[in-house]
Write a protein that holds these residues in place. Structure first.
Motif, PDB file in Angstrom:
ATOM      1  N   SER A 168       0.819  -1.210   0.000  1.00 46.86           N
ATOM      2  CA  SER A 168       0.000   0.000   0.000  1.00 46.86           C
ATOM      3  C   SER A 168       0.856   1.263   0.000  1.00 46.86           C
ATOM      4  O   SER A 168       0.404   2.323  -0.426  1.00 46.86           O
ATOM      5  N   VAL A 209      -9.295   0.568  -4.009  1.00 39.93           N
ATOM      6  CA  VAL A 209      -8.435   0.661  -2.821  1.00 39.93           C
ATOM      7  C   VAL A 209      -7.035   1.093  -3.221  1.00 39.93           C
ATOM      8  O   VAL A 209      -6.415   1.949  -2.580  1.00 39.93           O
ATOM      9  N   ARG A 239      -5.514   5.353   2.125  1.00 36.81           N
ATOM     10  CA  ARG A 239      -5.413   3.907   1.891  1.00 36.81           C
ATOM     11  C   ARG A 239      -4.839   3.196   3.108  1.00 36.81           C
ATOM     12  O   ARG A 239      -5.321   2.127   3.509  1.00 36.81           O
TER      13      ARG A 239
END
Length: 220
Positions: A52, A151, A159
């Motif tokens: 991420s 996402v 996120r």
């Protein structure tokens, strides 16, 4: 979808924490081979957190390995003041940020949250909980891809909070501690992340099940 009672979930959580404390004590005392048993439940979480941040599979894999190694080396410094998962997540986040700074060749800019005191202004409309969508709907390729893409395209600060709160199911305090931000910032960023995802996912979700107050509309 049936969900376990809150009391039962609390018992399971406390049992896990007790078992982890025992494992950590034994590892620090010399039973190093038990480390894999300790870390196994969190390997996916560590990778997902790294990905991420760095948005690169190879970097995320390498970073996850480094985070796990760092956790092993510093395990004796873990005092149990926070959950082991929170401590491990902090290590993963720091590793990701370090790699991001290195890749960009400059220190990562800190982003100021202007509306931390106004989290109540960001309440998304009720939307179907994706965890409650029938299995056959979740198996639809376009829905899975839409969720994954939505996402992945969230701004970093949103996120990261979304993953920890709504995917890893950390509470507000644990999320704030892991990211080094205030609980107010966690609430604001989570609200905004849900709004962004809602806008992206409504076309996929509105035909799969009747709208209920759930994932994006639940109280935090």
């Amino acid at each position: 979808m049936h969900r376990p009672l809150k009391g039962a979930a609390t018992i399971v959580m406390r049992t896990r924490e007790t078992n982890e404390a025992g494992l950590i004590a034994r590892i620090v005392a010399g039973e190093k081979e038990l480390f894999h048993e300790l870390i196994r439940p969190y390997e996916r979480m560590v990778y997902r957190m790294l990905f991420s941040i760095v948005k690169n599979e190879t970097e995320a894999e390498d970073g996850a390995q480094e985070a796990v190694i760092s956790a092993y080396r510093h395990l004796a410094s873990f005092r149990g003041e926070a959950k082991f998962s929170t401590w491990l997540t902090t290590i993963a986040i720091n590793e990701g940020r370090k790699r991001l700074r290195k890749a960009k060749g400059a220190a990562e800019e800190s982003i100021e949250e202007q509306a931390e005191g106004h989290e109540g202004d960001f309440t998304p409309a009720p939307l179907t909980d994706w965890r409650e969508i029938p299995l056959e709907a979740l198996e639809r390729k376009e829905l899975r891809e839409g969720l994954r893409t939505a996402v992945a395209e969230l701004p970093d600060i949103y996120r990261q909070v979304f993953i920890l709160r709504d995917l890893e199911e950390m509470n507000i305090e644990e999320t704030a501690r892991a990211l080094g931000i205030t609980t107010g910032a966690v609430k604001v960023r989570l609200h905004r992340a849900r709004i962004m995802l809602q806008k992206r996912l409504v076309p996929f979700l509105k035909t799969t099940a009747p709208a209920r107050r759930g994932f994006f509309g639940r109280a935090v």
